[in-house]
Scaffold this active site. Structure first.
Site, PDB file in Angstrom:
ATOM      1  N   GLY A   1     -23.904 -27.523  14.176  1.00 45.81           N
ATOM      2  CA  GLY A   1     -24.509 -26.630  15.167  1.00 45.81           C
ATOM      3  C   GLY A   1     -25.060 -27.376  16.375  1.00 45.81           C
ATOM      4  N   ASP A   2     -25.419 -28.640  16.170  1.00 45.53           N
ATOM      5  CA  ASP A   2     -26.012 -29.385  17.288  1.00 45.53           C
ATOM      6  C   ASP A   2     -24.968 -30.121  18.123  1.00 45.53           C
ATOM      7  OD1 ASP A   2     -25.337 -31.742  15.931  1.00 45.53           O
ATOM      8  OD2 ASP A   2     -27.285 -31.906  14.975  1.00 45.53           O
TER       9      ASP A   2
ATOM     10  N   LEU B   1     -22.429 -25.274  11.240  1.00 45.47           N
ATOM     11  CA  LEU B   1     -23.437 -25.663  10.252  1.00 45.47           C
ATOM     12  C   LEU B   1     -24.801 -25.526  10.898  1.00 45.47           C
ATOM     13  CD1 LEU B   1     -21.945 -28.945   8.746  1.00 45.47           C
ATOM     14  CD2 LEU B   1     -21.589 -26.570   8.044  1.00 45.47           C
ATOM     15  N   ASN B   2     -25.645 -24.724  10.275  1.00 47.72           N
ATOM     16  CA  ASN B   2     -26.930 -24.420  10.906  1.00 47.72           C
ATOM     17  C   ASN B   2     -28.042 -24.384   9.854  1.00 47.72           C
ATOM     18  OD1 ASN B   2     -28.422 -23.637  13.272  1.00 47.72           O
ATOM     19  ND2 ASN B   2     -28.493 -21.543  12.442  1.00 47.72           N
ATOM     20  N   GLY B   3     -27.907 -25.228   8.828  1.00 47.21           N
ATOM     21  CA  GLY B   3     -28.897 -25.198   7.750  1.00 47.21           C
ATOM     22  C   GLY B   3     -30.077 -26.110   7.997  1.00 47.21           C
TER      23      GLY B   3
ATOM     24  N   LYS C   1     -29.180 -35.570  18.002  1.00 43.30           N
ATOM     25  CA  LYS C   1     -29.914 -35.959  16.797  1.00 43.30           C
ATOM     26  C   LYS C   1     -31.332 -36.395  17.176  1.00 43.30           C
ATOM     27  CE  LYS C   1     -26.062 -35.836  14.272  1.00 43.30           C
ATOM     28  NZ  LYS C   1     -25.689 -34.602  13.635  1.00 43.30           N
TER      29      LYS C   1
ATOM     30  N   HIS D   1     -24.063 -30.543   3.402  1.00 43.27           N
ATOM     31  CA  HIS D   1     -23.101 -29.583   3.977  1.00 43.27           C
ATOM     32  C   HIS D   1     -21.798 -29.480   3.195  1.00 43.27           C
ATOM     33  CE1 HIS D   1     -21.948 -33.257   6.021  1.00 43.27           C
ATOM     34  NE2 HIS D   1     -23.099 -33.288   6.657  1.00 43.27           N
TER      35      HIS D   1
HETATM   36  N1  UPG Z   1     -26.610 -29.167   7.453  1.00 47.65           N
HETATM   37  C1  UPG Z   1     -26.578 -27.965   6.788  1.00 47.65           C
HETATM   38  N2  UPG Z   1     -26.882 -27.949   5.462  1.00 47.65           N
HETATM   39  C2  UPG Z   1     -27.207 -29.079   4.768  1.00 47.65           C
HETATM   40  C3  UPG Z   1     -27.246 -30.302   5.450  1.00 47.65           C
HETATM   41  C4  UPG Z   1     -26.937 -30.304   6.795  1.00 47.65           C
HETATM   42  O1  UPG Z   1     -26.269 -26.924   7.383  1.00 47.65           O
HETATM   43  O2  UPG Z   1     -27.479 -28.984   3.553  1.00 47.65           O
HETATM   44  C5  UPG Z   1     -26.225 -29.201   8.895  1.00 47.65           C
HETATM   45  C6  UPG Z   1     -27.270 -29.693   9.864  1.00 47.65           C
HETATM   46  O3  UPG Z   1     -28.072 -28.639  10.319  1.00 47.65           O
HETATM   47  C7  UPG Z   1     -26.403 -30.278  10.986  1.00 47.65           C
HETATM   48  C8  UPG Z   1     -25.112 -30.668  10.289  1.00 47.65           C
HETATM   49  O4  UPG Z   1     -25.146 -30.090   9.001  1.00 47.65           O
HETATM   50  O5  UPG Z   1     -26.066 -29.284  11.943  1.00 47.65           O
HETATM   51  C9  UPG Z   1     -24.882 -32.166  10.180  1.00 47.65           C
HETATM   52  O6  UPG Z   1     -25.931 -32.780   9.461  1.00 47.65           O
HETATM   53  P1  UPG Z   1     -26.534 -34.171   9.959  1.00 47.65           P
HETATM   54  O7  UPG Z   1     -27.544 -34.597   8.959  1.00 47.65           O
HETATM   55  O8  UPG Z   1     -26.922 -34.047  11.390  1.00 47.65           O
HETATM   56  O9  UPG Z   1     -25.274 -35.156   9.958  1.00 47.65           O
HETATM   57  P2  UPG Z   1     -24.820 -36.110   8.803  1.00 47.65           P
HETATM   58  O10 UPG Z   1     -24.704 -35.341   7.562  1.00 47.65           O
HETATM   59  O11 UPG Z   1     -25.622 -37.352   8.823  1.00 47.65           O
HETATM   60  O12 UPG Z   1     -23.337 -36.552   9.312  1.00 47.65           O
HETATM   61  C10 UPG Z   1     -22.295 -35.612   9.523  1.00 47.65           C
HETATM   62  C11 UPG Z   1     -21.044 -36.104   8.793  1.00 47.65           C
HETATM   63  C12 UPG Z   1     -20.620 -37.459   9.344  1.00 47.65           C
HETATM   64  C13 UPG Z   1     -20.427 -37.354  10.849  1.00 47.65           C
HETATM   65  C14 UPG Z   1     -21.692 -36.805  11.516  1.00 47.65           C
HETATM   66  C15 UPG Z   1     -21.468 -36.566  12.997  1.00 47.65           C
HETATM   67  O13 UPG Z   1     -21.264 -36.159   7.388  1.00 47.65           O
HETATM   68  O14 UPG Z   1     -19.416 -37.892   8.720  1.00 47.65           O
HETATM   69  O15 UPG Z   1     -20.110 -38.654  11.374  1.00 47.65           O
HETATM   70  O16 UPG Z   1     -22.047 -35.550  10.915  1.00 47.65           O
HETATM   71  O17 UPG Z   1     -22.676 -36.198  13.616  1.00 47.65           O
END
Ligand code: UPG
Length: 459
Positions: A214-215, A77-79, A362, A185
């Site tokens: 991605g992170d 996931l890299n959005g 994060k 996502h």
């Molecule tokens: N991302 C996308 N597209 C979107 C939204 C997010 O590619 O529309 C990517 C974002 O770049 C990142 C990843 O998704 O790499 C995760 O997003 P992030 O906001 O960092 O995490 P959360 O959505 O808060 O949590 C996710 C899960 C959660 C889990 C957590 C672990 O939903 O259940 O505990 O990741 O870090």
């Protein structure tokens, strides 16, 4: 009124060329929103998940592992833009170690696994319209990366932000790009289908997908988990980690009392007054890493059967149209989490993996740890902790929250291998060769100060 709102939103998506699966998914969420659905999961409706299977107990033959990884695609996931760290481009372009960014390390992990298992192992990024160009430009330095005719990325959908007062698509002539948002996502599934990538993967003979943030550099290709997943025959599996007192963020799995179904509860689905339950590591001892596995064929069959709509739970996100201006028009963004798919695949399961599979960045606190000597970088691109427990890092958000401020003040990470905790309160700039030992707090001196080269900080 809202039927007109839905039609206007659908028309806006059609005009912008958004794919049909994404429009259908949005339409379902719109109806849920209209019916007053909030997406909140109450504590008294769930039981904790206490005994998932353990990766450490898995016994897979080398042949099984190789066969499964040979049919696996790695999706990242890299959005996201890393806005919380002050970035305006993909977070994965941020340097982590030895001049290499997240993307470089991900590529190194994939290439190493290809060689080790003699696997094709494609890498696919789910980008957003904001991250696709930069990401692909960077990946162009790896001509060996593409597998056959498969692309390196697919771009996720966008949807209109809705006015909170009447659920019509918001208008914002000052910057029309702010009228749109990514659908979270959970969009992975319609984006995979709508882009044609799901069919292309199946045609090329791939069967399993391993998806992760991605992170999270911990989520390297893993043949043992691939073998376990293939043998399980499950359509879907989530990787969990045992929670520590520091794991307050992110989601956890639970069992819905009404029907015994395994579900995901993320922060955005928790009522503020129930956050204490959510973050209690004794009550909910495993957290959801967002490292997921699914069977591509089963996904495709399910999408066909359900007319592209998997039926993920709604996340209702209240914001303002301009996120940097709290007085701008209040909007609702309808979102979903990809991990919520655990409740829509019959027979979906979970597995508890080692902490090494979860190294998220994060905040700059976590970036500092990864840049420090707490981790060794292997030649397979993996960061391996050389201590049993990581020190707790807390940098003053006034001076270190954005990557730019952080990099100005800490150009070289201090040695943290012998530290238990490291708190910086106030504005300090660090020289080279600084060593932190035990519990160290630098108190706010009320002015900018310097920690000289070679200083030993001991607490
Ligand atoms: N991302 C996308 N597209 C979107 C939204 C997010 O590619 O529309 C990517 C974002 O770049 C990142 C990843 O998704 O790499 C995760 O997003 P992030 O906001 O960092 O995490 P959360 O959505 O808060 O949590 C996710 C899960 C959660 C889990 C957590 C672990 O939903 O259940 O505990 O990741 O870090």
């Amino acid at each position: 009124m809202s039927e007109a709102g839905l039609q206007a939103a659908r028309q806006k998506m059609i005009d912008a060329g958004v794919s049909t699966p994404a429009i259908e998914v949005f339409t379902r969420f719109y109806h849920l929103l209209e019916s007053g659905e909030t997406g909140v999961i109450r504590e008294d409706t769930i039981e904790p998940l206490l005994d998932p299977p353990m990766l450490a107990d898995v016994d897979i033959t080398d042949a099984e592992a190789r066969e499964a990884i040979g049919k696996t695609v790695i999706i990242k996931l890299n959005g996201g833009l890393g806005t919380s760290m002050g970035l305006d481009k993909a977070k994965t372009l941020l340097p982590v170690r030895d001049g290499m960014n997240f993307l470089d390390l991900i590529v190194q992990q994939v290439l190493a696994a290809r060689e080790r298992y003699d696997a094709r192992l494609p890498l696919l990024l789910m980008n957003s319209f904001r991250t696709d160009e930069d990401t692909l430009a960077h990946l162009a330095r790896y001509p060996e990366l593409p597998v056959e005719d498969l692309p390196l990325s697919f771009v996720q959908n966008q949807e209109p932000k809705l006015r909170a007062d009447d659920l019509t698509p918001v208008e914002w002539p000052a910057d029309p790009s702010l009228e749109w948002c990514p659908p979270g996502h959970g969009d992975l599934y319609p984006a995979l289908e709508g882009s044609g990538v799901l069919d292309a993967l199946l045609e090329a003979g791939f069967r399993y997908a391993c998806v992760s943030n991605g992170d999270n550099l911990g989520a390297a290709p893993n043949a043992t988990i691939a073998g376990w997943f293939a043998r399980s025959g499950a359509p879907y599996a989530a990787e969990l980690c045992r929670r520590t007192v520091n794991d307050k963020k992110g989601g956890h799995l639970a069992i819905r009392k009404a029907d015994g179904q395994l579900i995901l509860r993320d922060t955005a689905q928790t009522a503020p007054e129930e956050m204490d339950y959510f973050t209690d590591e004794h009550r909910h001892p495993f957290f959801h890493t967002n490292n997921l596995w699914f069977d591509l064929q089963n996904l495709r069959d399910t999408l066909v059967e359900r007319n592209s709509v998997l039926g993920l739970p709604l996340i209702r996100n209240e914001k303002t149209v301009d996120p940097t201006d709290s007085s701008s028009t209040p909007v609702i963004q309808v979102e979903s989490a990809m991990g919520a798919a655990i409740e829509v695949f019959e027979g979906a399961t979970a597995i508890c993996v080692g902490r090494d599979r979860f190294l998220p960045v994060k905040t700059t606190n976590e970036l500092l740890l990864l840049r420090s000597d707490v981790y060794n970088l292997t030649d397979e691109g993996k960061l391996v902790a050389c201590t049993d427990t990581s020190p707790e890092i807390s940098l003053d958000s006034r001076y270190y929250k954005t990557v730019q401020k952080f990099a100005e003040r800490i150009p070289q990470a201090p040695s943290l291998r012998k530290a238990t905790s490291f708190r910086v309160e106030g504005d300090y700039t660090f020289g080279t060769g600084v060593v932190v030992k035990g519990d160290v707090t630098l108190p706010d001196a009320g002015e900018a100060s310097t920690v000289e080269d070679g200083t030993r900080l001991e607490g």
